[in-house]
Scaffold this motif. Structure first.
Motif, PDB file in Angstrom:
ATOM      1  N   GLN A  32      21.787 -51.745 -10.324  1.00 37.84           N
ATOM      2  CA  GLN A  32      21.069 -50.871 -11.249  1.00 37.84           C
ATOM      3  C   GLN A  32      19.831 -51.569 -11.838  1.00 37.84           C
ATOM      4  OE1 GLN A  32      21.745 -47.572 -11.642  1.00 37.84           O
ATOM      5  NE2 GLN A  32      23.231 -47.960 -10.031  1.00 37.84           N
ATOM      6  N   VAL A  33      19.955 -52.848 -12.142  1.00 38.52           N
ATOM      7  CA  VAL A  33      18.819 -53.603 -12.676  1.00 38.52           C
ATOM      8  C   VAL A  33      17.737 -53.738 -11.606  1.00 38.52           C
ATOM      9  CG1 VAL A  33      18.070 -55.888 -13.491  1.00 38.52           C
ATOM     10  CG2 VAL A  33      20.126 -54.826 -14.462  1.00 38.52           C
ATOM     11  N   GLU A  34      18.137 -54.094 -10.373  1.00 39.34           N
ATOM     12  CA  GLU A  34      17.163 -54.240  -9.286  1.00 39.34           C
ATOM     13  C   GLU A  34      16.441 -52.931  -8.990  1.00 39.34           C
ATOM     14  OE1 GLU A  34      19.356 -55.901  -5.997  1.00 39.34           O
ATOM     15  OE2 GLU A  34      19.349 -57.929  -6.870  1.00 39.34           O
ATOM     16  N   GLN A  35      17.133 -51.811  -9.154  1.00 43.53           N
ATOM     17  CA  GLN A  35      16.519 -50.511  -8.910  1.00 43.53           C
ATOM     18  C   GLN A  35      15.728 -50.005 -10.128  1.00 43.53           C
ATOM     19  OE1 GLN A  35      19.689 -47.896  -7.616  1.00 43.53           O
ATOM     20  NE2 GLN A  35      19.926 -48.967  -5.662  1.00 43.53           N
ATOM     21  N   GLY A  36      15.792 -50.760 -11.228  1.00 45.19           N
ATOM     22  CA  GLY A  36      15.056 -50.374 -12.428  1.00 45.19           C
ATOM     23  C   GLY A  36      15.661 -49.187 -13.159  1.00 45.19           C
ATOM     24  N   VAL A  37      16.955 -48.934 -12.957  1.00 48.99           N
ATOM     25  CA  VAL A  37      17.615 -47.770 -13.556  1.00 48.99           C
ATOM     26  C   VAL A  37      18.162 -48.078 -14.948  1.00 48.99           C
ATOM     27  CG1 VAL A  37      19.506 -46.115 -13.284  1.00 48.99           C
ATOM     28  CG2 VAL A  37      18.194 -46.863 -11.284  1.00 48.99           C
ATOM     29  N   ALA A  38      18.995 -49.087 -15.045  1.00 48.20           N
ATOM     30  CA  ALA A  38      19.667 -49.410 -16.310  1.00 48.20           C
ATOM     31  C   ALA A  38      20.299 -50.788 -16.196  1.00 48.20           C
ATOM     32  CB  ALA A  38      20.742 -48.374 -16.624  1.00 48.20           C
ATOM     33  N   ASP A  39      20.871 -51.225 -17.292  1.00 46.58           N
ATOM     34  CA  ASP A  39      21.631 -52.467 -17.322  1.00 46.58           C
ATOM     35  C   ASP A  39      23.055 -52.092 -17.725  1.00 46.58           C
ATOM     36  OD1 ASP A  39      22.364 -55.135 -17.324  1.00 46.58           O
ATOM     37  OD2 ASP A  39      20.837 -55.765 -18.738  1.00 46.58           O
ATOM     38  N   LEU A  40      23.964 -53.014 -17.600  1.00 45.92           N
ATOM     39  CA  LEU A  40      25.345 -52.793 -18.041  1.00 45.92           C
ATOM     40  C   LEU A  40      25.748 -53.911 -18.983  1.00 45.92           C
ATOM     41  CD1 LEU A  40      27.320 -51.920 -14.773  1.00 45.92           C
ATOM     42  CD2 LEU A  40      26.513 -50.347 -16.516  1.00 45.92           C
ATOM     43  N   GLU A  41      26.424 -53.547 -20.038  1.00 44.17           N
ATOM     44  CA  GLU A  41      27.104 -54.520 -20.877  1.00 44.17           C
ATOM     45  C   GLU A  41      28.535 -54.538 -20.355  1.00 44.17           C
ATOM     46  OE1 GLU A  41      28.808 -54.584 -25.387  1.00 44.17           O
ATOM     47  OE2 GLU A  41      26.758 -53.819 -25.124  1.00 44.17           O
ATOM     48  N   ILE A  42      29.003 -55.718 -19.953  1.00 43.50           N
ATOM     49  CA  ILE A  42      30.334 -55.811 -19.342  1.00 43.50           C
ATOM     50  C   ILE A  42      31.200 -56.756 -20.165  1.00 43.50           C
ATOM     51  CG2 ILE A  42      31.634 -56.376 -17.255  1.00 43.50           C
ATOM     52  CD1 ILE A  42      28.974 -55.977 -15.696  1.00 43.50           C
ATOM     53  N   HIS A  43      32.193 -56.190 -20.808  1.00 43.62           N
ATOM     54  CA  HIS A  43      33.158 -56.954 -21.597  1.00 43.62           C
ATOM     55  C   HIS A  43      34.471 -56.184 -21.526  1.00 43.62           C
ATOM     56  CE1 HIS A  43      35.247 -58.557 -25.125  1.00 43.62           C
ATOM     57  NE2 HIS A  43      34.453 -59.600 -25.013  1.00 43.62           N
ATOM     58  N   CYS A  44      35.583 -56.888 -21.605  1.00 42.30           N
ATOM     59  CA  CYS A  44      36.873 -56.203 -21.468  1.00 42.30           C
ATOM     60  C   CYS A  44      37.083 -55.136 -22.541  1.00 42.30           C
ATOM     61  CB  CYS A  44      38.021 -57.202 -21.448  1.00 42.30           C
ATOM     62  SG  CYS A  44      38.146 -58.211 -22.924  1.00 42.30           S
ATOM     63  N   LEU A  45      36.444 -55.286 -23.702  1.00 38.08           N
ATOM     64  CA  LEU A  45      36.617 -54.297 -24.765  1.00 38.08           C
ATOM     65  C   LEU A  45      35.554 -53.214 -24.766  1.00 38.08           C
ATOM     66  CD1 LEU A  45      37.710 -56.622 -27.687  1.00 38.08           C
ATOM     67  CD2 LEU A  45      39.142 -55.241 -26.169  1.00 38.08           C
ATOM     68  N   LYS A  46      34.486 -53.422 -24.002  1.00 36.44           N
ATOM     69  CA  LYS A  46      33.449 -52.396 -23.946  1.00 36.44           C
ATOM     70  C   LYS A  46      32.574 -52.606 -22.709  1.00 36.44           C
ATOM     71  CE  LYS A  46      29.879 -50.148 -26.684  1.00 36.44           C
ATOM     72  NZ  LYS A  46      29.103 -50.210 -27.935  1.00 36.44           N
ATOM     73  N   ILE A  47      32.592 -51.597 -21.866  1.00 38.42           N
ATOM     74  CA  ILE A  47      31.718 -51.556 -20.702  1.00 38.42           C
ATOM     75  C   ILE A  47      30.830 -50.342 -20.919  1.00 38.42           C
ATOM     76  CG2 ILE A  47      31.594 -51.363 -18.186  1.00 38.42           C
ATOM     77  CD1 ILE A  47      34.667 -52.334 -18.353  1.00 38.42           C
ATOM     78  N   VAL A  48      29.520 -50.566 -20.951  1.00 39.61           N
ATOM     79  CA  VAL A  48      28.610 -49.480 -21.295  1.00 39.61           C
ATOM     80  C   VAL A  48      27.277 -49.643 -20.572  1.00 39.61           C
ATOM     81  CG1 VAL A  48      27.706 -50.613 -23.391  1.00 39.61           C
ATOM     82  CG2 VAL A  48      27.695 -48.124 -23.230  1.00 39.61           C
ATOM     83  N   ILE A  49      26.679 -48.517 -20.227  1.00 35.80           N
ATOM     84  CA  ILE A  49      25.339 -48.505 -19.656  1.00 35.80           C
ATOM     85  C   ILE A  49      24.359 -48.730 -20.797  1.00 35.80           C
ATOM     86  CG2 ILE A  49      23.595 -47.112 -18.477  1.00 35.80           C
ATOM     87  CD1 ILE A  49      25.968 -45.525 -17.201  1.00 35.80           C
ATOM     88  N   THR A  50      23.420 -49.650 -20.609  1.00 30.54           N
ATOM     89  CA  THR A  50      22.407 -49.938 -21.622  1.00 30.54           C
ATOM     90  C   THR A  50      21.017 -49.815 -21.007  1.00 30.54           C
ATOM     91  OG1 THR A  50      22.442 -52.311 -21.169  1.00 30.54           O
ATOM     92  CG2 THR A  50      23.944 -51.513 -22.869  1.00 30.54           C
ATOM     93  N   PRO A  51      20.016 -49.585 -21.838  1.00 33.48           N
ATOM     94  CA  PRO A  51      18.658 -49.521 -21.302  1.00 33.48           C
ATOM     95  C   PRO A  51      18.218 -50.895 -20.795  1.00 33.48           C
ATOM     96  CG  PRO A  51      18.733 -48.779 -23.600  1.00 33.48           C
ATOM     97  CD  PRO A  51      20.077 -49.315 -23.257  1.00 33.48           C
TER      98      PRO A  51
END
Length: 194
Positions: free
Chosen positions: A70-89
């Protein structure tokens, strides 16, 4: 797992993450995959430490691959943690170009699927044992700080200096209190080996 299967699973993960714009916990994400009977997440026994590790690693491997895609395609980033996985700008430069983010040790670990292929039950049990020992030490941290009379933000160097001072004052060979000396040594051990 071949690249085609990984790509298909990443698409499913992306869809689920879009359905949860506020974020989702790792276990809840796993549960959705299991409920939808998506192999290899369906019918896993999470009470078995090795299967738990395999599920966790595979899920995080796919999430880190998805993040990179997603980052390479310029779409979005991800926050990855066991307690919260979320799409971020994406973080952007003033010229609207995506700022490259250096890969962290965590990224490198989860992007290397050999960690899953080469793990044994003994290795998983050793990792869990190490975690619980560190957790136990962390659980005793406040008590150890109080024993040494230190604030929560004390550095390793401050802890060492305070330990040396209290050890000298309380050493039984110098006429000090043997019980206090023992408590000071245990507190320092907890804090210096976290």
């Amino acid at each position: 797992m071949d690249d085609k299967r990984k790509t298909a699973l990443m698409a499913i993960l992306w869809e689920i993450l879009q359905e949860h714009p506020q974020g989702i916990r790792e276990f809840d994400l796993y549960q959705i995959l299991a409920d939808r009977e998506i192999p290899p997440f369906a019918k896993r026994k999470l009470g078995d430490p090795k299967q738990l590790f395999e599920v966790h690693f595979l899920l995080f491997h796919l999430l880190h691959l998805l993040r990179r895609q997603q980052v390479e395609q310029g779409v979005a980033d991800l926050e990855i943690h066991c307690l919260k996985i979320v799409i971020t700008p994406l973080a952007t430069a003033t010229s609207s170009e995506v700022l490259p983010q250096p890969a962290s040790k965590v990224d490198a670990y989860y992007l290397d699927d050999s960690h899953l292929e080469n793990v044994t039950r003994e290795m998983v049990e050793e990792m869990l044992d190490s975690f619980w020992k560190r957790f136990d030490r962390y659980d005793k941290r406040d008590e150890a700080l109080a024993e040494l009379g230190l604030p929560g933000h004390a550095t390793q160097e401050t802890i060492k200096r305070r330990y040396r001072k209290l050890a000298m004052e309380n050493h039984p060979d110098r006429g000090g209190d043997a019980e206090r000396f023992r408590r000071v040594a245990e507190a320092a051990d907890v804090l210096l080996n976290m």
